[in-house]
Enzyme design. Structure first.
Site, PDB file in Angstrom:
ATOM      1  N   HIS A  81     -22.402  14.376 -16.645  1.00 47.93           N
ATOM      2  CA  HIS A  81     -21.264  13.696 -17.272  1.00 47.93           C
ATOM      3  C   HIS A  81     -20.031  14.597 -17.342  1.00 47.93           C
ATOM      4  CE1 HIS A  81     -23.857  10.455 -19.481  1.00 47.93           C
ATOM      5  NE2 HIS A  81     -24.064  10.487 -18.175  1.00 47.93           N
ATOM      6  N   GLU A  83     -17.892  15.236 -19.715  1.00 50.40           N
ATOM      7  CA  GLU A  83     -17.775  16.096 -20.892  1.00 50.40           C
ATOM      8  C   GLU A  83     -18.573  17.389 -20.707  1.00 50.40           C
ATOM      9  OE1 GLU A  83     -18.113  11.773 -22.515  1.00 50.40           O
ATOM     10  OE2 GLU A  83     -18.828  12.918 -20.789  1.00 50.40           O
ATOM     11  N   CYS A 109     -21.258   9.481 -24.631  1.00 47.37           N
ATOM     12  CA  CYS A 109     -22.627   9.049 -24.902  1.00 47.37           C
ATOM     13  C   CYS A 109     -23.229   9.955 -25.978  1.00 47.37           C
ATOM     14  CB  CYS A 109     -23.462   9.100 -23.620  1.00 47.37           C
ATOM     15  SG  CYS A 109     -23.880  10.771 -23.062  1.00 47.37           S
ATOM     16  N   CYS A 112     -23.822  13.659 -24.794  1.00 50.72           N
ATOM     17  CA  CYS A 112     -22.554  14.385 -24.695  1.00 50.72           C
ATOM     18  C   CYS A 112     -21.990  14.669 -26.080  1.00 50.72           C
ATOM     19  CB  CYS A 112     -21.549  13.622 -23.840  1.00 50.72           C
ATOM     20  SG  CYS A 112     -21.950  13.689 -22.077  1.00 50.72           S
TER      21      CYS A 112
END
Length: 159
Positions: A81, A83, A109, A112
């Protein structure tokens, strides 16, 4: 010393800092290699960019764009992801994340969110809601992370 510019002396069309960093996150998202969610992140400390990240594969591994998705329980597990990629970029370059702000195109999410808390992120600004996990929201509140949605004009946010 702090300087304040009166609104009348400021350029009429000048973006706010939130708009500026969010627009950059939107541009970073264009590098995503998994079209299931093209997400971009910009980590900022003291109004200076310290890292960017986008959804993409582990270094040296095939990208979804090239090899297709690697699905498990409805999630593409090939992708790191945005992040995390931004946090990991800081780690690889010895850059402190404690006290930084995150500008991300989509609400983070749960995993994250936990990583952002561990990294010392103090604020999260996002543009789009995306499966906003109730526990992630609770964690953000518990850890006093300032969270706000940044409104971006459609021509800036939708590519």
């Amino acid at each position: 010393m702090t300087y304040t510019i009166e609104p009348s002396k400021r350029a009429k069309n000048r973006e706010t800092w939130d708009e500026y960093f969010m627009k950059l996150a939107i541009n970073v998202a264009e590098r995503s290699t998994c079209e299931r969610a093209t997400v971009g992140s910009v980590l900022v400390r003291d109004k200076r960019i310290i890292a960017t990240g986008y959804n993409g594969s582990v270094v040296g591994e095939p990208h979804c764009d090239d090899a297709g998705h690697l699905m498990d329980h409805g999630h593409c597990i090939r992708t790191v992801h945005s992040e995390l990629n931004a946090i990991l970029q800081c780690a690889a370059n010895g850059i402190r994340t404690k006290g930084a702000a995150l500008f991300v195109t989509h609400f983070p999410c749960l995993n994250c969110t936990k990583a952002l808390i561990q990294a010392g992120i103090v604020s999260i600004s996002y543009c789009h809601d995306y499966h906003n996990d109730p526990y992630a929201v609770e964690l953000m509140k518990t850890h006093h992370i300032a969270v706000h949605k940044v409104a971006i004009a459609p021509n800036k946010a939708d590519h």
